[in-house]
Enzyme design. Structure first.
Site, PDB file in Angstrom:
ATOM      1  N   GLU A 241     -32.444 -34.378   6.375  1.00 11.70           N
ATOM      2  CA  GLU A 241     -31.228 -33.579   6.296  1.00 11.70           C
ATOM      3  C   GLU A 241     -31.551 -32.129   5.938  1.00 11.70           C
ATOM      4  OE1 GLU A 241     -27.740 -36.784   5.502  1.00 11.70           O
ATOM      5  OE2 GLU A 241     -28.623 -35.934   3.696  1.00 11.70           O
TER       6      GLU A 241
ATOM      7  N   CYS B  57     -26.184 -31.101  -4.264  1.00  9.49           N
ATOM      8  CA  CYS B  57     -27.442 -31.421  -4.931  1.00  9.49           C
ATOM      9  C   CYS B  57     -27.489 -32.897  -5.317  1.00  9.49           C
ATOM     10  CB  CYS B  57     -27.579 -30.554  -6.178  1.00  9.49           C
ATOM     11  SG  CYS B  57     -29.103 -30.823  -7.085  1.00  9.49           S
TER      12      CYS B  57
END
EC number: 2.1.1.192
Length: 356
Positions: free
Chosen positions: A95, A338
């Site tokens: 990703e 995150c």
């Protein structure tokens, strides 16, 4: 014996020049032309390189192949953050995330398929570790994003190696990729525009400081060894005292600070005592702190600290003189924030000793 084909985008300028001049017998200016096509004009095919002779292109075609990633999925968050799931040549997937801001556009890139580490709050770590990325697979994320975003008048101004993986467990490939990104005659990202993140693989951290000179971010997440052993298992090998000593030795360029990443976990690492220990830990280290509200994912046993608790934690650090930012939850609705990246890891392998 079959020799694997190269992806030319993963060669540093010096390595590309050596290939063109010494192996292919061409003049050095041909290497400069090729480099410009790859990293300035962002060409995807040899056929596009119109000022290279047909014979030279044939030579290149015989030993190289572009290993461009394919887009499996593309998602855009309500806040404008974009995430691509990219399929590599062997079917593994990683990703890459783009975070637009008013004055800049930050690209968060991956360095491994999965992660060598097994931090229990991180979705990437829960996927296991399949393999390291090659230099070209790291660079290709940037080339892909630049081409894709330029078509929509968006820019990539900053690079953070904070995607999937622990970059320093793949140091040689990361080093070559970063050198390619920094090269003034190509992509030309300045050292202030590239940030290398690590959980604290200390020998490689010091090597990166000597060889690359980019910004350093350290995933800290706890300031007590017993807790950090749990949250960041690498701490069992390189504890907080060793991490602090290595950071004090790190060759920071003038005016720069180490960035500390600290995920805020309710009732785990968010007390005022933790904040005061954090202040003591940072003594004499030029520092900036990012406090990260925890981004949950299915099955994880942690919850985010409340914004009230995070603000109280921030106040203690700020009053001690440290720039302390509460990070926005960018891309949370598309699992691009995150700790939420997970890719699609196939055939996870055992992690090296000390990583889990």
């Amino acid at each position: 014996m079959h020799t694997p084909l190269l992806d030319l985008t993963g060669l540093t300028r010096e390595a590309l020049t050596s290939l063109v001049v010494e192996q292919l017998g061409e003049k050095p200016f041909r290497a400069r032309q090729l480099w410009s096509w790859l990293h300035v004009k962002l060409a995807q095919h040899l056929d596009e390189m119109s000022d290279l002779s047909i014979d030279f292109r044939r030579k290149l075609s015989a030993l190289s192949t572009p290993l461009r990633p394919e887009v499996s999925t593309h998602q855009i968050s309500r806040d404008g953050t974009e995430k691509w799931l990219l399929r590599l040549s062997d079917g593994q997937q990683i990703e890459t995330v783009y975070i637009p801001e008013d004055e800049r556009g930050t690209l968060c890139i991956s360095s491994q398929v999965g992660c060598t580490l097994s931090c229990p709050f991180c979705h990437t770590g829960a996927q296991g570790f399949a393999r390291n990325l090659t230099p070209s697979e790291i660079v290709q994320q940037v080339l892909f994003a630049r081409r894709t975003l330029a078509a929509r008048d968006k820019r990539v101004t900053n690079i953070v190696l904070m995607g999937m993986g622990e970059p320093l467990y793949n140091y040689e490939a990361v080093r070559d990729a970063v050198l390619i990104l920094l090269d003034d005659s190509g992509l030309a990202f300045g050292t202030r525009k590239v940030t290398l993140s690590t959980a604290g693989l200390l020998p490689k951290m010091e090597q990166a400081g000597r060889e690359l000179g980019v910004n350093l971010a350290i995933s800290l997440h706890a300031v007590r060894d017993t807790l950090r052993d749990e949250l960041v298992p690498l701490n069992k090998k390189y504890n907080l005292q060793a991490l602090r000593a290595a950071t004090l030795r790190y060759p920071l360029k003038s005016g720069r600070r180490v960035t500390w990443e600290y995920v805020m976990l309710h009732g785990v690492n968010d007390s005022e005592d933790d904040a005061r220990l954090f202040v003591s830990f940072l003594k004499d280290i030029p520092s900036k702190i990012n406090l990260i509200p925890f981004n949950p994912w299915p099955g994880v046993p942690y919850q985010s600290s409340s914004m009230t608790r995070i603000a109280a934690f921030q106040k203690i650090l700020y009053q001690a003189g440290f720039v302390t930012v509460i990070r926005d939850r960018r891309g949370e609705d598309i699992d691009a924030a995150c700790g939420q990246l997970k890719g699609a890891v196939q055939g996870a392998r055992p992690r090296p000793p000390g990583a889990s």
